[in-house]
Enzyme design. Structure first.
Site, PDB file in Angstrom:
ATOM      1  N   LYS A  59     105.450 -26.350   6.002  1.00 23.91           N
ATOM      2  CA  LYS A  59     105.038 -24.733   5.854  1.00 23.91           C
ATOM      3  C   LYS A  59     104.925 -24.116   4.044  1.00 23.91           C
ATOM      4  O   LYS A  59     105.424 -24.644   3.218  1.00 23.91           O
ATOM      5  CB  LYS A  59     107.093 -23.984   6.761  1.00 23.91           C
ATOM      6  CG  LYS A  59     108.236 -24.159   4.828  1.00 23.91           C
ATOM      7  CD  LYS A  59     109.267 -23.979   5.599  1.00 23.91           C
ATOM      8  CE  LYS A  59     110.156 -23.850   4.479  1.00 23.91           C
ATOM      9  NZ  LYS A  59     111.876 -23.726   5.178  1.00 23.91           N
ATOM     10  N   TYR A 279     103.220  -9.469 -25.640  1.00 22.00           N
ATOM     11  CA  TYR A 279     104.118  -7.463 -25.156  1.00 22.00           C
ATOM     12  C   TYR A 279     105.879  -7.406 -25.134  1.00 22.00           C
ATOM     13  O   TYR A 279     106.220  -8.415 -25.396  1.00 22.00           O
ATOM     14  CB  TYR A 279     103.436  -7.642 -23.297  1.00 22.00           C
ATOM     15  CG  TYR A 279     102.566  -7.928 -23.141  1.00 22.00           C
ATOM     16  CD1 TYR A 279     101.606  -6.525 -22.739  1.00 22.00           C
ATOM     17  CD2 TYR A 279     101.990  -9.105 -21.898  1.00 22.00           C
ATOM     18  CE1 TYR A 279     100.369  -6.807 -22.597  1.00 22.00           C
ATOM     19  CE2 TYR A 279     100.649  -8.909 -21.540  1.00 22.00           C
ATOM     20  CZ  TYR A 279      99.877  -7.644 -22.477  1.00 22.00           C
ATOM     21  OH  TYR A 279      98.623  -6.872 -21.394  1.00 22.00           O
TER      22      TYR A 279
HETATM   23  C1  LIG Z   1     112.395 -25.291   5.079  1.00 20.21           C
HETATM   24  C2  LIG Z   1     113.010 -26.056   5.188  1.00 20.21           C
HETATM   25  C3  LIG Z   1     113.391 -27.591   5.877  1.00 20.21           C
HETATM   26  C4  LIG Z   1     113.071 -28.074   4.470  1.00 20.21           C
HETATM   27  O1  LIG Z   1     114.079 -27.729   3.774  1.00 20.21           O
HETATM   28  P1  LIG Z   1     113.757 -28.553   2.308  1.00 20.21           P
HETATM   29  O2  LIG Z   1     114.849 -28.099   1.385  1.00 20.21           O
HETATM   30  O3  LIG Z   1     112.073 -28.061   1.405  1.00 20.21           O
HETATM   31  O4  LIG Z   1     113.838 -30.133   2.660  1.00 20.21           O
HETATM   32  C5  LIG Z   1     114.398 -27.993   6.684  1.00 20.21           C
HETATM   33  N1  LIG Z   1     114.892 -27.087   7.681  1.00 20.21           N
HETATM   34  C6  LIG Z   1     114.747 -26.024   7.901  1.00 20.21           C
HETATM   35  C7  LIG Z   1     115.042 -25.646   8.894  1.00 20.21           C
HETATM   36  C8  LIG Z   1     113.686 -25.576   7.245  1.00 20.21           C
HETATM   37  O5  LIG Z   1     113.519 -24.030   6.943  1.00 20.21           O
END
Ligand SMILES: *Cc1c(COP(=O)(O)O)cnc(C)c1O
Length: 383
Positions: A59, A279
């Site tokens: 994702k 800054y």
């Molecule tokens: C993002 C996500 C993962 C992966 O998690 P990591 O900590 O990156 O391994 C697994 N399951 C769900 C439901 C997620 O949203």
């Protein structure tokens, strides 16, 4: 080295639309992606969970590495997970054939239709989704995953909802496959936290006697809780080479960073005691020294909160960032790097400089740094 489109436009931007200049010659940030590291990290998942099928979580544009690129690099997995339906469609458009699970599923009938049309497998986490399936007019069949809430209190069915949902979906002709049941661990990144044992026990109690396959472990679950490696595992961050644990780095788990974010030194100047930098003049020089300016800033996804003292590598040697991060530039104290010159390579994170360490200096997490790399950062793939 070969050159490719910016991180976020992976498959859709025609090559001809890209400027011709080589990424590594520009005075601009670029992300080197070590593609073989994906296969190495995938093998580490197999080492930790040898009896589980693997759903690779890609994702958020493959955690900032490019959605389609990551799917191609991890072609050996059993399924991909994305958060949203548009990510699943982008994968199908690019010709990805594997199973694709949509973690948030659908929340309207049109999204449900898209799942059926593009052969995406939604996660059912609420009863209103079952209503939508039963009411749907489409003819295609659907494989769905069921999610149980065992304590994360984000998405998922409680015990009685799960029972009702399972019953209704089993009777529903449109469902060709009740795929594994899932739950998500809230605190697996803390080892020995009783909350995780509690979640695992509750999941077992709710789903154990249904005989469905199960999918529980994120990266922290894979690395820290062998009891969470069920028929399926669901790692994300470890595939990119970073650790989910606050006090570890990917190397501690035998992982290799895929992304190394780099840029160049574009200016350097002498400083005398009392000179203020950047800054707000937040950092004031205490000794006669030399300052370097590197072409990277929060406009590239380098974190604005990175504090004075955050390390960078100049030609492979550590030097501290000083003063505030600008949109396009950072300042580096080069007093102890006398050989550094304009044009030299500056590494912000990745090989030789763990992204986890930069995250700590910026009060954030490695996930957010990797996902936050912006489209103007050019990608250089290493095969
Ligand atoms: C993002 C996500 C993962 C992966 O998690 P990591 O900590 O990156 O391994 C697994 N399951 C769900 C439901 C997620 O949203």
């Amino acid at each position: 080295m070969s050159e490719h489109s910016p991180v976020s436009h992976s498959a859709r931007v025609p090559r001809a639309a890209q400027p011709a200049a080589p990424a590594c010659g520009l005075a601009a940030a670029y992300a080197e992606l070590d593609l073989p590291a994906f296969r190495h990290n995938l093998q580490r998942v197999r080492d930790y969970a040898p009896h589980s099928r693997i759903m690779a979580v890609i994702k958020a544009n493959g955690y900032g590495h490019g959605l389609v690129r990551v799917a191609r690099a991890l072609a050996g997995v059993d399924a991909f997970a994305v958060a949203r339906v548009d990510e699943g469609i982008a994968l199908r458009d690019a010709g990805i054939q594997q199973r694709i699970v949509v973690l948030q599923g659908f929340f309207r009938g049109e999204e449900l239709k898209l799942h059926a049309r593009f052969n995406l497998e939604p996660v059912i986490h609420s009863l209103f989704q079952v209503d939508l399936i039963e009411a749907a007019a489409f003819m295609e069949s659907l494989a769905v995953w069921l999610k149980v809430d065992t304590g994360m209190h984000r998405l998922g069915l409680d015990e009685s909802e799960f029972k009702a949902c399972h019953e209704r979906l089993r009777r529903c002709k449109r469902i060709r496959q009740l795929a594994p049941v899932m739950t998500h661990l809230a605190s697996a990144d803390k080892l020995h936290d009783p909350a995780t044992a509690h979640q695992l026990a509750l999941f077992d109690r709710i789903t154990g006697h249904y005989g469905e396959q199960r999918c529980i472990a994120n990266s922290a679950g894979v690395l820290g809780y062998s009891s969470a490696a069920a028929e399926w595992v669901r790692p994300g961050i470890m595939l990119y080479g970073a650790s989910p644990f606050a006090d570890r780095t990917g190397a501690d788990h035998g992982l290799k960073p895929v992304m190394t974010l780099k840029t160049r030194l574009i200016a350097s100047k002498r400083l005398k005691p009392g000179d203020a930098v950047g800054y707000g003049g937040d950092w004031v020089c205490q000794r006669p020294g030399r300052l370097g300016i590197a072409a990277v800033g929060y406009g590239d996804g380098y974190p604005h909160p990175a504090e004075t003292g955050t390390p960078v590598l100049v030609n492979g040697r550590r030097a501290p960032l000083v003063g505030r991060v600008s949109m396009d530039m950072i300042a580096i104290d080069l007093t102890d790097c006398p050989e550094a010159q304009i044009g030299d390579t500056v590494t912000l994170w990745g090989e030789g400089l763990p992204v986890e360490e930069i995250a700590r200096h910026a009060s954030t997490i490695p996930y957010a740094l990797l996902c936050g790399v912006t489209p103007r950062v050019r990608v250089v793939e290493r095969e």
